[in-house]
Write a protein that holds these residues in place. Structure first.
Motif, short mmCIF file in Angstrom:
data_model
loop_
_atom_site.label_atom_id
_atom_site.label_comp_id
_atom_site.label_asym_id
_atom_site.label_seq_id
_atom_site.Cartn_x
_atom_site.Cartn_y
_atom_site.Cartn_z
N TYR A 27 0.88 -1.17 0.00
CA TYR A 27 0.00 0.00 0.00
C TYR A 27 0.92 1.22 0.00
N ALA A 28 0.36 2.38 -0.25
CA ALA A 28 1.14 3.61 -0.17
C ALA A 28 0.26 4.71 0.38
N ASP A 29 0.87 5.59 1.14
CA ASP A 29 0.13 6.78 1.53
C ASP A 29 0.47 7.90 0.54
N ILE A 30 -0.38 8.89 0.52
CA ILE A 30 -0.23 9.97 -0.46
C ILE A 30 0.33 11.24 0.18
N SER A 31 0.83 11.11 1.40
CA SER A 31 1.30 12.30 2.12
C SER A 31 2.56 12.88 1.49
N ALA A 32 2.72 14.17 1.72
CA ALA A 32 3.92 14.91 1.33
C ALA A 32 4.19 14.91 -0.17
N ARG A 33 3.22 14.58 -0.97
CA ARG A 33 3.41 14.63 -2.42
C ARG A 33 2.26 15.35 -3.13
N LEU A 55 -4.26 2.78 -1.69
CA LEU A 55 -3.75 4.07 -1.24
C LEU A 55 -4.49 4.56 -0.02
N VAL A 56 -3.78 5.24 0.86
CA VAL A 56 -4.39 5.82 2.06
C VAL A 56 -4.00 7.30 2.16
N TYR A 57 -4.91 8.07 2.72
CA TYR A 57 -4.65 9.48 2.97
C TYR A 57 -3.60 9.62 4.05
N GLY A 58 -2.77 10.60 3.90
CA GLY A 58 -1.81 10.91 4.93
C GLY A 58 -1.26 12.30 4.71
N MET A 67 -4.03 23.34 6.40
CA MET A 67 -3.39 22.22 5.73
C MET A 67 -4.44 21.22 5.25
N TYR A 68 -5.41 20.91 6.11
CA TYR A 68 -6.46 19.97 5.71
C TYR A 68 -7.31 20.56 4.58
N ARG A 69 -7.65 21.83 4.66
CA ARG A 69 -8.43 22.46 3.58
C ARG A 69 -7.69 22.34 2.26
N LEU A 70 -6.38 22.55 2.28
CA LEU A 70 -5.59 22.48 1.05
C LEU A 70 -5.56 21.06 0.49
N THR A 71 -5.28 20.07 1.33
CA THR A 71 -5.22 18.70 0.80
C THR A 71 -6.59 18.24 0.33
N TYR A 107 -9.68 8.13 2.69
CA TYR A 107 -9.78 8.74 4.01
C TYR A 107 -9.98 7.73 5.13
N GLN A 108 -10.60 6.58 4.84
CA GLN A 108 -10.98 5.71 5.94
C GLN A 108 -10.87 4.22 5.65
N ALA A 109 -11.59 3.75 4.65
CA ALA A 109 -11.78 2.31 4.46
C ALA A 109 -10.47 1.54 4.26
#
Length: 128
Positions: A27-33, A55-58, A67-71, A107-109
């Motif tokens: 799996y991969a998270d999508i954070s910082a990209r 994929l998971v949110y991060g 920051m959350y509004r932007l992502t 976001y969750q599942a």
């Protein structure tokens, strides 16, 4: 196994897709990209939709509401050509416009699925 930051393959999501195709436990998270993928919104949206179960949110950019509004803006809207000083880059960004089904998985599942699999593996290992 969750590879962080699109497995650092944000510059070649096709290669990450090949890894997903070969490695069923990856799996991969999508954070910082976000800054790197929001400049290729159509391709990024197609990639995320295709691999929506992997994929998971991060984020690793703090916890403030901006920051959350932007992502969320990048993931949820089709907004075009906006700037995000948070990223400290000079280029503009565009949203992916992901549908609700994909967003719920990001976001969750998917995170819940990974946690359930990890718990099941831990129980199986402990039972040995």
């Amino acid at each position: 196994f969750i590879a962080v930051h699109f497995a650092n393959l944000d510059y070649d999501l096709t290669r990450l897709g090949q890894l997903f195709d070969r490695l069923p436990n990856l799996y991969a998270d999508i954070s910082a990209r976000y800054a790197e993928t929001a400049v290729i919104p159509r391709f990024a949206a197609q990639f995320i939709t295709r691999y929506q179960d992997r994929l998971v949110y991060g984020t690793d950019m703090g916890r403030d509401s901006e920051m959350y509004r932007l992502t969320f803006r990048i993931l949820e809207t089709l907004d075009e050509h906006f700037y995000a000083p948070r990223f400290d880059y000079h280029w503009s960004y565009s949203g992916f416009g992901l549908d609700e089904t994909v967003l719920k998985k990001l976001y969750q599942a998917n995170a819940l699925q990974v946690a359930k699999r990890a718990a099941a593996n831990a129980r199986a290992t402990a039972a040995r």
